[in-house]
Design an enzyme around this catalytic site. Structure first.
Site, short mmCIF file in Angstrom:
data_model
loop_
_atom_site.label_atom_id
_atom_site.label_comp_id
_atom_site.label_asym_id
_atom_site.label_seq_id
_atom_site.Cartn_x
_atom_site.Cartn_y
_atom_site.Cartn_z
N CYS A 8 4.18 5.38 19.67
CA CYS A 8 5.33 5.75 20.48
C CYS A 8 6.50 6.03 19.55
CB CYS A 8 5.66 4.61 21.42
SG CYS A 8 6.62 5.13 22.82
N GLN A 39 -7.60 -0.26 3.51
CA GLN A 39 -8.47 -0.89 4.52
C GLN A 39 -9.80 -1.34 3.93
OE1 GLN A 39 -7.79 -1.60 7.72
NE2 GLN A 39 -5.74 -0.72 7.68
N GLY A 82 0.81 -1.22 0.00
CA GLY A 82 0.00 0.00 0.00
C GLY A 82 0.84 1.27 0.00
N SER A 83 1.92 1.27 0.76
CA SER A 83 2.74 2.49 0.85
C SER A 83 3.31 2.86 -0.51
CB SER A 83 3.89 2.29 1.85
OG SER A 83 3.38 1.99 3.13
N SER A 119 -3.49 -3.28 -0.60
CA SER A 119 -2.38 -4.05 -0.03
C SER A 119 -2.88 -5.43 0.39
CB SER A 119 -1.85 -3.30 1.19
OG SER A 119 -0.82 -4.01 1.79
N HIS A 164 -1.90 -7.80 2.44
CA HIS A 164 -1.90 -8.37 3.80
C HIS A 164 -3.06 -7.89 4.66
CE1 HIS A 164 0.00 -5.05 6.33
NE2 HIS A 164 0.26 -4.60 5.12
N ASN A 213 -8.04 3.67 8.74
CA ASN A 213 -7.45 2.50 9.40
C ASN A 213 -7.65 2.50 10.91
OD1 ASN A 213 -5.61 4.68 8.50
ND2 ASN A 213 -4.18 3.74 9.95
N THR A 258 11.94 -7.59 -11.09
CA THR A 258 11.29 -8.88 -11.34
C THR A 258 10.08 -9.02 -10.41
OG1 THR A 258 13.40 -9.80 -11.97
CG2 THR A 258 11.67 -11.39 -11.40
C1 LIG Z 1 -4.90 3.10 5.15
C2 LIG Z 1 -3.55 2.50 4.93
N1 LIG Z 1 -2.80 2.94 3.90
C3 LIG Z 1 -1.59 2.43 3.65
C4 LIG Z 1 -1.05 1.44 4.42
C5 LIG Z 1 0.30 0.89 4.09
O1 LIG Z 1 0.20 -0.37 3.50
P1 LIG Z 1 1.46 -1.35 3.43
O2 LIG Z 1 1.66 -1.87 4.81
O3 LIG Z 1 1.06 -2.42 2.48
O4 LIG Z 1 2.60 -0.56 2.93
C6 LIG Z 1 -1.79 0.95 5.52
C7 LIG Z 1 -1.22 -0.08 6.41
O5 LIG Z 1 -1.44 -0.08 7.59
C8 LIG Z 1 -3.08 1.49 5.77
O6 LIG Z 1 -3.82 1.06 6.78
#
Ligand SMILES: Cc1ncc(COP(=O)(O)O)c(C=O)c1O
Length: 395
Positions: free
Chosen positions: A324, A179, A70-71, A199, A201, A151, A237
């Protein structure tokens, strides 16, 4: 009893997703860019996964780019729209104050590079409106980026309405659907979305793999230069086992979406009703426009971190809104964005459920959370001050 109630952080992989990955480690292990037969078999599997992901989002396979998560998808979407805007002399971006840091930090970098960012206020209930977006759009706006679902507090934004406003104004619209994907029905065409991040996971797929939907014709900027993979837009790849696992997990989540949502929503609502009985507590976020699995609370007079540690000792894995960072305890920017004051935002708890959770686990949470909150309050000087009237209750 061990209860995993942190599914917004990450999920366990489904058996389907694990099984879908296995052949791509030692049987179909060719490089999808290779011209020989093993390579072409890998390429077929890659394109088949792309078609699966595309079908779940209502787009064409060629509109899907695989990423590391996702990032990366958020970074690439935002940087691409910014670059396109800058070429046209448009350097204004609209977002919200409660986005994920993958979005907010990218926007901060762009501000350093001369972009102007408007962060829309989020209402107390954790929602922004299409009207707010409409009013914020300027002739030099090059991007609107607003998350599909939050999230921390689980609120679901009016994405189709925001998309329609952006389309009418001719402004590209990106949504971080990390999410939401696999949990809510998404149709990128009907919702007028130009760019969407997801994402694996977060829906029982593997970690380190994600996807970016890019509306056909939208010019993407590379974050990673190198080979010509992903139509030249994301070098390296391909992580074929991960991509196969993601596609299988997404297809499974989408096929079972209604049944899962029904089951998870019922558990969520029972938890919310039960935890509301704790005095001086409050639910964060809207009760109606809410992810099926999200339960988010603030409890006055306690520290979220202590709550988490004690809950962990009681077998409940949850999360707190606070982060934290380098020794200092910062309250969550999401909770501050919806107007929670610092003291209250510190005492937050997020429980995020999925279809693997059970009613017995909900019973266990409902038993231990009130006990732990009371235990912490009994030794909290802040709670003593509240009780003796030295401080005023906020909740
Ligand atoms: C709303 C949201 N965006 C982006 C991310 C980032 O995703 P990733 O962990 O796959 O980089 C998260 C992960 O917690 C998320 O909750």
């Amino acid at each position: 009893m061990q209860v995993y109630a942190d599914n917004a952080a990450t999920t366990k992989m489904s058996k389907t997703a694990i099984d879908a990955m296995l052949p791509y480690f030692d049987t179909v292990y060719g490089n999808p860019s290779s011209l020989h037969t093993p390579g072409q078999k890998a390429k077929e599997a890659l394109e088949d996964a792309r078609a699966t992901v595309a079908k779940c989002l209502g787009c064409e396979p060629r509109e899907i780019i695989f990423t590391s998560g996702g990032s990366e998808a958020d970074n690439q979407a935002i940087r691409s729209a910014a670059r396109l805007g800058a070429r046209k002399g448009k350097k204004h971006i609209i977002s919200t104050a409660f986005e994920h840091h993958a979005v907010l930090h990218t926007l901060e970098r762009l501000e350093e590079e001369g972009f102007e960012v408007t962060l829309l206020d989020v209402h107390e209930n954790g929602l922004v409106t299409a009207q707010q977006v409409k009013e914020a759009i300027r002739p030099d706006t090059c991007l609107v980026t607003i998350m599909y679902a939050n999230n921390e507090i689980g609120t679901i934004q009016p994405i189709a309405e925001i998309g329609a406003v952006c389309k009418e104004a001719g402004v590209p619209f990106h949504t971080d659907a990390v999410q939401a994907a696999g949990h809510l029905p998404i149709d990128v065409k009907k919702e007028h979305i130009d760019l969407l991040s997801l994402s694996a996971h977060k829906f029982h797929g593997p970690k380190g793999v994600g996807a970016l939907y890019v509306r056909r014709g939208f010019p993407l900027t590379n974050l990673i230069e190198g080979g010509a993979q992903e139509r030249g837009k994301r070098a390296g790849t391909e992580n074929l086992p991960g991509i196969r696992g993601m596609a299988a997990a997404l297809a499974e989540s989408c096929a079972n979406m209604e049944a899962n949502a029904q089951k998870v929503t019922a558990m969520r609502d029972r938890l919310i009703q039960g935890l509301r009985q704790i005095p001086h507590s409050a639910v964060n976020g809207d009760l109606e426009h809410r992810l099926p699995g999200n339960v988010s609370f603030c409890f006055e007079g306690i520290e979220g971190e202590s709550l988490l540690l004690l809950l962990d000792a009681q077998g409940v894995a949850a999360s707190s809104g606070s982060a934290c960072t380098s020794g200092s305890l910062d309250p969550s920017h999401v909770l501050l964005a919806i107007g929670r004051v610092h003291d209250v935002a510190h005492g937050s708890l997020r429980l995020s459920l999925c279809e693997y959770n059970t009613e017995e686990e909900v019973d266990h949470i409902l038993e231990v959370v009130p006990q732990v909150v009371q235990y912490l309050r009994n030794m909290s000087p802040v709670w003593r001050d509240l009780q003796t009237g030295k401080r005023q209750y906020i909740l």
